[in-house]
Design a protein around this motif. Structure first.
Motif, short mmCIF file in Angstrom:
data_model
loop_
_atom_site.label_atom_id
_atom_site.label_comp_id
_atom_site.label_asym_id
_atom_site.label_seq_id
_atom_site.Cartn_x
_atom_site.Cartn_y
_atom_site.Cartn_z
N CYS A 183 -9.70 10.27 40.22
CA CYS A 183 -9.95 9.45 41.56
C CYS A 183 -9.01 9.90 42.35
O CYS A 183 -8.02 10.91 42.23
CB CYS A 183 -9.88 8.17 41.11
SG CYS A 183 -8.32 7.35 41.10
N GLU A 230 -12.86 1.69 34.07
CA GLU A 230 -11.71 1.16 34.84
C GLU A 230 -12.07 1.27 36.25
O GLU A 230 -11.56 0.32 37.05
CB GLU A 230 -10.75 2.33 34.47
CG GLU A 230 -9.26 1.83 34.85
CD GLU A 230 -8.95 1.91 36.13
OE1 GLU A 230 -7.96 1.46 36.71
OE2 GLU A 230 -9.51 2.80 37.02
N HIS A 276 -5.49 7.72 34.34
CA HIS A 276 -5.55 6.37 34.09
C HIS A 276 -7.00 5.87 33.70
O HIS A 276 -7.16 4.69 33.46
CB HIS A 276 -4.88 5.53 35.11
CG HIS A 276 -5.70 5.71 36.43
ND1 HIS A 276 -5.17 6.96 37.24
CD2 HIS A 276 -6.49 5.16 37.11
CE1 HIS A 276 -5.94 7.01 38.43
NE2 HIS A 276 -6.66 5.86 38.52
N GLU A 277 -7.76 6.84 34.16
CA GLU A 277 -9.31 6.12 33.75
C GLU A 277 -10.10 6.74 32.62
O GLU A 277 -10.10 7.88 32.48
CB GLU A 277 -10.34 6.38 34.84
CG GLU A 277 -9.94 6.21 36.35
CD GLU A 277 -10.84 6.40 37.48
OE1 GLU A 277 -11.81 7.14 37.18
OE2 GLU A 277 -10.35 6.00 38.61
ZN ZN Z 1 -8.40 5.63 39.43
#
Ligand code: ZN
Ligand code: ZN
Length: 371
Positions: A39, A153, A64-65
């Motif tokens: 992202c 997420e 983190h996703e």
């Molecule tokens: Zn993200």
């Protein structure tokens, strides 16, 4: 094992060799990472605008996703077993005794700002082959969602936002509970700003909650996004051809604005058209640009005379992850094609630099670490 890491002091990022993690506590779970989504935060980290390596490390493993498969569990682990799929949360508590939010496991509301975040702040992330995590930070995922659960997420942003929206709107006794047989927001109008993954997942969440939903975006891929949004049963309005006042006139009473674009001038332009008893939710983090002139008298007058609520929201709790997993299941049942079309490309870890440096467009690019 391989990992994608950023070296902020050397201003570079690369696929590196990173030591394999080992199990050290009875609540630990070892996982094989399957998918890791990319992202805007990741792009900021690899361009050295954000993020921080763990103390004493020259680099930060990003990501983190995530979606992972459990391969080994400690003796006290009860919630997952080898073979299960799981999505791990991102933020960890600050550990400061006076932070009542972190003490209650609600580090998404941390007061001190000293929290850590996997793949972002002082903790290695998930864009690597193996990860060890305490089971309390894992959320089990049904096997049927294997190919879409990397979207959990980013959906948690909307889950936390909508949960707070319903709390806030309990001030209006006729809004909740809903009419019999109708979803909670039946008959209400929502406007989503932005057609990236956060905006589109937010739109899906608002639609299943019953909102008549309009997505407003400047995306250059207007044709594709417009048919995707139409397939969800929402309306797409292209910001390049319809100005904000005309959009507002088309929509009538705007009960909710869900901002998912991080452009403050657009957001405040739209805020002028928020309806009576309406709620405006900010989820984007704007970059630093030139100051924008706005009529603060108008905004303040409307906030008072129209009983408006404006709030920002970040991160999510385990309950929001559980809700996101359930909702990805609902989206999958209702919009299998549209849900999958949010994932634009999958790349092997060796090619991580291509989507990270923005060479590929699309909605959500994913690093497929294992299959
Ligand atoms: Zn993200
Ligand atoms: Zn805290």
């Amino acid at each position: 094992m391989k990992a994608v890491a950023v070296f902020p002091a050397e201003r570079r990022f690369d696929v590196i060799e990173h030591p394999e993690p080992s199990m050290s506590a009875p609540g630990d779970v070892k996982m094989r990472m399957l998918d890791v989504g990319i992202c805007g935060t990741d792009k900021e980290i690899v361009s050295f605008q954000y993020g921080q390596p763990p103390d004493g490390s020259p680099y930060l493993v990003i990501g983190h996703e995530s979606l992972a498969q459990v391969i080994e569990v400690g003796e006290n682990v009860t919630r997952v077993k080898p073979g299960d799929l799981a999505v791990a949360t991102v933020r960890r508590p600050c550990g400061i005794a006076s932070c009542i939010a972190c003490r209650q496991g609600r580090q998404d509301f941390c007061y001190t700002g000293l929290y850590t975040e996997r793949g972002i702040m002082r903790r290695h992330g998930y864009m690597t082959e193996l990860v060890v995590e305490d089971e309390q930070y894992l959320n089990p995922v049904p096997a049927a969602l294997r190919d879409v659960a990397v979207l959990v997420e980013p959906l948690t942003i909307a889950e936390k936002a909508v949960a707070q929206l319903f709390q806030v709107q309990q001030r209006l006794p006729w809004v909740l509970p809903p009419e019999p047989g109708e979803p909670p927001a039946h008959g209400r109008n929502a406007l989503v700003l932005g057609a990236g993954p956060v905006g589109l997942l937010g739109a899906m969440k608002l639609i299943i909650e019953g909102f008549d939903t309009t997505v407003y975006s400047r995306t250059p891929a207007a044709t594709e996004v417009s048919s995707l949004v139409a397939g969800l049963g929402a309306k797409f309005v292209h910001a390049e051809t319809v100005a904000v006042p005309d959009l507002a006139a088309q929509m009538g009473q705007i009960d909710l604005v869900y901002e998912a674009v991080g452009a403050s001038s657009l957001a405040f332009d739209v805020l002028r058209f928020l309806g009576t008893n309406g709620v405006f939710i900010f989820t984007g983090v704007p970059g630093r640009k030139e100051p924008v002139a706005i009529d603060t008298d108008d905004l303040m007058r409307d906030a008072v005379l129209k009983n408006q609520m404006i709030f920002g929201t970040v991160n999510a709790s385990p309950a929001h992850f559980a809700a996101a997993i359930a909702d990805i299941g609902r989206f999958n049942a209702r919009w299998p094609v549209q849900l999958r079309s949010l994932i634009s490309h999958r790349f092997p870890i060796e090619r991580a630099s291509e989507p990270l440096s923005g060479k590929w467009g699309g909605i959500k690019n994913v690093i497929a670490i294992a299959s």
